[in-house]
Design a protein around this motif. Structure first.
Motif, PDB file in Angstrom:
ATOM      1  N   GLN A   1       1.505   4.322  -3.051  1.00 46.60           N
ATOM      2  CA  GLN A   1       1.358   5.687  -2.809  1.00 46.60           C
ATOM      3  C   GLN A   1       2.619   6.488  -3.288  1.00 46.60           C
ATOM      4  OE1 GLN A   1       0.203   7.494   1.389  1.00 46.60           O
ATOM      5  NE2 GLN A   1      -0.050   5.238   1.749  1.00 46.60           N
TER       6      GLN A   1
ATOM      7  N   GLU B   1       0.948  -1.318  -0.063  1.00 44.49           N
ATOM      8  CA  GLU B   1      -0.006   0.169   0.117  1.00 44.49           C
ATOM      9  C   GLU B   1       0.769   1.185  -0.060  1.00 44.49           C
ATOM     10  OE1 GLU B   1      -2.175  -3.442   1.044  1.00 44.49           O
ATOM     11  OE2 GLU B   1      -0.470  -2.607   2.187  1.00 44.49           O
ATOM     12  N   LYS B   2       2.084   1.313   0.733  1.00 44.25           N
ATOM     13  CA  LYS B   2       2.772   2.437   0.730  1.00 44.25           C
ATOM     14  C   LYS B   2       3.607   2.647  -0.567  1.00 44.25           C
ATOM     15  CE  LYS B   2       3.842   2.346   5.786  1.00 44.25           C
ATOM     16  NZ  LYS B   2       4.834   2.192   6.904  1.00 44.25           N
TER      17      LYS B   2
END
Length: 262
Positions: A225, A221-222
């Motif tokens: 981003q 998920e990071k």
């Protein structure tokens, strides 16, 4: 658009309309016990291709091997000598210029390539062949990197681990704790300088297993981003370069007292 997927008549149409190319450049070198040796070129190619798609620019095939002799003690690390790397990239860039490209963005994901790409860019600039600049993805989003990770690390840390996780999922998740324990989480814990001089040449001198930072703080998920934010920065950079007049990107003429007085 990815150059290798198109026919020459289709590419001729591109060169008739645009003069910018994106060149992804990385390395094939150790990235700790948890990441593949292709980490840098995986990231560079992922960003370059996505930015080219979003902004409709040309993306070339990836240069997968760079200046990486400082990782040579680790099995599988590949490298070329710096002069050979510079010569290759310059020759490739002049090849692009032959087809009408006069603006090049080197999408680079390996720190060891940075000074050499900048030197190549200067040569092309001074010869007024092309405006070629080096772009490093994490340097375009420093605030986000700092926000996401407490111990970022310059190599094989959480930012690169997160990016690879998002792009390929080729992360050895079961090795993350070992990477943290046997690598160098904080450069402040090792002696890297003495009396203003840098005291090491090779990564193994500071990290037993070759990683820096805390990769256990990474996540897919990071990585998403980071990827989206960096890609947006790259697209904006390409749009800015494309909008400039070529003459304005080239070197200014000599300065004289007379012109200064005016």
């Amino acid at each position: 658009m990815y150059l290798a997927d198109y026919t020459w008549p289709e590419l001729e149409s591109y060169f008739d309309e645009k003069s910018l190319a994106i060149v992804p450049i990385g390395s094939t070198e150790q990235h700790g016990v948890h990441l593949p040796e292709g980490t840098d070129h995986i990231i560079a190619e992922g960003l370059a291709r996505e930015a080219a798609t979003r902004a409709d620019y040309l993306c070339t095939p990836t240069i997968n091997i760079g200046v990486s002799s400082h990782h040579r003690q680790f099995p599988g690390t590949m490298w070329v000598d710096a002069p050979a790397f510079r010569s290759y990239v310059e020759s490739l860039s002049r090849n692009l210029a032959y087809h009408g490209v006069d603006r090049i963005v080197y999408v680079n994901a390996h720190g060891g390539n940075v000074p050499h790409l900048r030197e190549v860019g200067r040569r092309l600039y001074e010869d007024e062949v092309a405006y070629a600049i080096e772009w490093m993805w994490d340097e375009s989003i420093p605030e986000l990197v700092t926000e996401l990770f407490e111990q970022n690390g310059p190599h094989a840390g959480p930012k690169e681990t997160s990016m690879v996780w998002y792009l390929t999922e080729n992360v050895r998740a079961e090795q993350l704790e070992e990477a943290k324990e046997t690598g160098c989480v904080d450069l402040a814990d090792v002696q890297t300088h003495q009396n203003g001089a840098r005291t090491f040449y090779d990564a193994v001198g500071n990290a037993e297993t070759g990683s820096f930072g805390d990769p256990s703080d990474a996540s897919k998920e990071k990585g998403e981003q980071l990827f989206d934010a960096a890609c947006a920065q790259l697209v904006e950079l390409c749009e800015w370069i494309h909008s400039q007049e070529f003459d304005e990107l080239m070197p200014a003429g000599p300065v004289s007292n007379a012109s200064a007085a005016e």
